[in-house]
Design a protein around this motif. Sequence first.
Motif, PDB file in Angstrom:
ATOM      1  N   VAL A  61     -53.263  36.895   7.306  1.00 39.20           N
ATOM      2  CA  VAL A  61     -54.429  36.535   7.570  1.00 39.20           C
ATOM      3  C   VAL A  61     -53.937  35.094   8.340  1.00 39.20           C
ATOM      4  N   SER A  62     -54.283  34.756   9.310  1.00 39.88           N
ATOM      5  CA  SER A  62     -53.545  33.763   9.404  1.00 39.88           C
ATOM      6  C   SER A  62     -53.634  32.457   8.754  1.00 39.88           C
ATOM      7  N   PRO A  63     -52.283  31.878   8.834  1.00 36.60           N
ATOM      8  CA  PRO A  63     -51.443  30.450   8.204  1.00 36.60           C
ATOM      9  C   PRO A  63     -52.511  29.391   8.645  1.00 36.60           C
ATOM     10  N   LYS A  64     -52.843  29.681  10.198  1.00 30.65           N
ATOM     11  CA  LYS A  64     -53.391  28.632  10.864  1.00 30.65           C
ATOM     12  C   LYS A  64     -54.665  28.318  10.372  1.00 30.65           C
ATOM     13  N   HIS A  65     -55.949  28.888  10.208  1.00 26.72           N
ATOM     14  CA  HIS A  65     -57.081  30.110  10.124  1.00 26.72           C
ATOM     15  C   HIS A  65     -56.809  30.360   9.021  1.00 26.72           C
ATOM     16  N   CYS A  66     -57.336  31.093   7.794  1.00 25.60           N
ATOM     17  CA  CYS A  66     -57.510  31.935   6.779  1.00 25.60           C
ATOM     18  C   CYS A  66     -58.652  32.850   7.601  1.00 25.60           C
ATOM     19  N   GLY A  67     -60.088  32.264   8.235  1.00 26.63           N
ATOM     20  CA  GLY A  67     -61.069  33.216   8.460  1.00 26.63           C
ATOM     21  C   GLY A  67     -60.329  34.301  10.126  1.00 26.63           C
ATOM     22  N   PHE A  68     -59.446  34.287  10.310  1.00 26.10           N
ATOM     23  CA  PHE A  68     -58.356  35.177  10.815  1.00 26.10           C
ATOM     24  C   PHE A  68     -58.125  35.958  10.640  1.00 26.10           C
ATOM     25  N   VAL A  69     -57.875  37.368  10.953  1.00 23.99           N
ATOM     26  CA  VAL A  69     -56.605  38.096  10.842  1.00 23.99           C
ATOM     27  C   VAL A  69     -55.608  39.257  12.020  1.00 23.99           C
ATOM     28  N   GLY A  76     -74.300  30.045   2.303  1.00 28.63           N
ATOM     29  CA  GLY A  76     -73.522  28.862   1.522  1.00 28.63           C
ATOM     30  C   GLY A  76     -72.434  28.888   0.911  1.00 28.63           C
ATOM     31  N   TYR A  77     -71.565  29.460   2.200  1.00 31.17           N
ATOM     32  CA  TYR A  77     -70.033  29.373   1.390  1.00 31.17           C
ATOM     33  C   TYR A  77     -69.532  29.787   2.985  1.00 31.17           C
ATOM     34  N   PHE A  78     -67.729  29.477   3.319  1.00 31.19           N
ATOM     35  CA  PHE A  78     -67.972  29.378   4.488  1.00 31.19           C
ATOM     36  C   PHE A  78     -66.253  30.893   4.234  1.00 31.19           C
ATOM     37  N   ALA A  79     -66.203  31.151   5.067  1.00 30.48           N
ATOM     38  CA  ALA A  79     -65.443  32.576   4.512  1.00 30.48           C
ATOM     39  C   ALA A  79     -64.217  32.407   4.476  1.00 30.48           C
ATOM     40  N   ALA A  80     -63.489  31.002   5.767  1.00 32.33           N
ATOM     41  CA  ALA A  80     -62.146  30.827   5.854  1.00 32.33           C
ATOM     42  C   ALA A  80     -61.754  30.058   4.383  1.00 32.33           C
ATOM     43  N   LYS A  81     -62.614  29.569   3.521  1.00 34.48           N
ATOM     44  CA  LYS A  81     -61.938  28.315   2.408  1.00 34.48           C
ATOM     45  C   LYS A  81     -62.809  29.611   0.996  1.00 34.48           C
ATOM     46  N   LEU A  82     -62.985  30.829   1.705  1.00 30.41           N
ATOM     47  CA  LEU A  82     -63.628  31.575   0.263  1.00 30.41           C
ATOM     48  C   LEU A  82     -61.388  32.011   0.301  1.00 30.41           C
ATOM     49  N   ILE A  83     -61.597  32.755   1.821  1.00 30.15           N
ATOM     50  CA  ILE A  83     -59.989  33.829   1.597  1.00 30.15           C
ATOM     51  C   ILE A  83     -59.173  32.776   1.236  1.00 30.15           C
ATOM     52  N   GLU A  84     -59.217  31.481   2.126  1.00 26.61           N
ATOM     53  CA  GLU A  84     -57.674  30.794   0.872  1.00 26.61           C
ATOM     54  C   GLU A  84     -58.000  30.434  -0.158  1.00 26.61           C
ATOM     55  N   GLY A 109     -56.121  32.734  -2.378  1.00 26.42           N
ATOM     56  CA  GLY A 109     -54.545  32.860  -2.250  1.00 26.42           C
ATOM     57  C   GLY A 109     -54.468  33.638  -1.814  1.00 26.42           C
ATOM     58  N   LEU A 110     -55.165  33.799  -0.628  1.00 25.08           N
ATOM     59  CA  LEU A 110     -54.956  35.375   0.603  1.00 25.08           C
ATOM     60  C   LEU A 110     -54.097  34.298   1.911  1.00 25.08           C
ATOM     61  N   LYS A 111     -53.986  33.078   1.903  1.00 23.85           N
ATOM     62  CA  LYS A 111     -53.169  32.455   3.278  1.00 23.85           C
ATOM     63  C   LYS A 111     -51.616  33.443   3.355  1.00 23.85           C
ATOM     64  N   GLY A 112     -51.794  33.648   4.839  1.00 21.21           N
ATOM     65  CA  GLY A 112     -51.028  34.373   4.681  1.00 21.21           C
ATOM     66  C   GLY A 112     -50.251  35.803   4.866  1.00 21.21           C
ATOM     67  N   LEU A 113     -51.265  36.263   3.956  1.00 23.06           N
ATOM     68  CA  LEU A 113     -51.138  37.405   3.281  1.00 23.06           C
ATOM     69  C   LEU A 113     -51.433  38.406   4.739  1.00 23.06           C
ATOM     70  N   THR A 114     -49.592  39.350   4.667  1.00 25.78           N
ATOM     71  CA  THR A 114     -49.597  39.527   5.266  1.00 25.78           C
ATOM     72  C   THR A 114     -49.398  42.066   5.216  1.00 25.78           C
ATOM     73  N   PHE A 115     -50.084  42.813   6.012  1.00 26.95           N
ATOM     74  CA  PHE A 115     -49.967  44.125   5.989  1.00 26.95           C
ATOM     75  C   PHE A 115     -49.527  44.217   7.077  1.00 26.95           C
ATOM     76  N   LYS A 116     -48.373  45.289   7.018  1.00 34.70           N
ATOM     77  CA  LYS A 116     -47.673  45.850   7.805  1.00 34.70           C
ATOM     78  C   LYS A 116     -47.590  44.103   9.252  1.00 34.70           C
ATOM     79  N   ASP A 117     -48.183  44.707  10.225  1.00 38.32           N
ATOM     80  CA  ASP A 117     -48.396  43.900  10.927  1.00 38.32           C
ATOM     81  C   ASP A 117     -49.141  43.086  10.651  1.00 38.32           C
ATOM     82  N   ALA A 118     -49.510  42.718  10.384  1.00 33.10           N
ATOM     83  CA  ALA A 118     -51.187  42.058  10.188  1.00 33.10           C
ATOM     84  C   ALA A 118     -51.767  41.048   9.405  1.00 33.10           C
TER      85      ALA A 118
END
Length: 304
Positions: free
Chosen positions: A256-264, A234-242, A245-254
């Motif tokens: 959440v891709s700003p281009k596609h939030c479904g990708f770490v 019933g959902y899309f992971a990338a949309k939920l993550i965006e 408010g997690l788009k572009g969230l970074t921890f050290k060198d990991a």
Amino acid sequence: MNINYIYDRLCEILDKEDILLNEPMKNHTSFKVGGPADILVMPREEKQIVDIINLVKQNNIPFFIMGNGSNLLVKDKGIRGVVIKIAENYSDFEIKENVVKAKAGILLSRLAKNILKAELEGFEFASGIPGSLGGAIAMNAGAYGGEMKDVVTSVKLLDTDGNIIELNNEQMEFGYRKSILSYKDFIVLEVTMTLKKGKYEDIKSIIDDITVKRTTKQPLNLPSAGSTFKRPEGYFAAKLIEDAGLKGLTFKDAQVSPKHCGFVVNLGNASANDILHLISIIKKTVKDKFDVLLEEEVKIVGED
């Protein structure tokens, strides 16, 4: 495990160049992270795979089967025992009329190119999936409206007792990102697919369209394991993550891709722990905000 003893036995089965000791798994995963495998082997023939399995079973040695490593996150302490990499060493194929037979190690992209040359349609969806055929079968890989279950006729497998068996499409129990291999320790050896005759230009046009969509919407320039999470019902992971408010969230060198939030993605020097920490933040935030529990699509293996 007596590494020297096992290495000597493996040398009776494989060429020495196909056996790697204390091998960093970051060299074998698209995420470019992961500690060492005690022993990594790259078989070239079906008999070698059978003999390796018999050897590790007789000696009670843990083993792990991998393909191209494109959907794998190996932890920082690596993998104990023997890693059996079924990849480019084991990638022969043949196409006769509209039937395709291919070994488990062939890359989907390479197979798709040759299927295009043969003017067969139905495999276009797989042209940009960055994995091996065996891995694609195990998780019923899919994209852009197609899945492996749509084209597979039968799969040749090695069971846990060292017997070679063949299962048809229905017996493979394909579902969303799963198959019979999700709960049985079978090893994919060879896949038979039945496709339809088509026109080269039409097939190429679909592949080109998929390629454009992938390159414009996905962060293919950075190491990742593709979609980090399965699609929740019933959902899309990338949309939920965006939306969390997690788009572009970074921890050290990991990140959440700003281009596609479904990708770490790995910005360069991320450890497996960094990526796992970021994944845990994503899962907790999405659960807290939307009461949806994200499930990893990427396979996490190895020791912490």
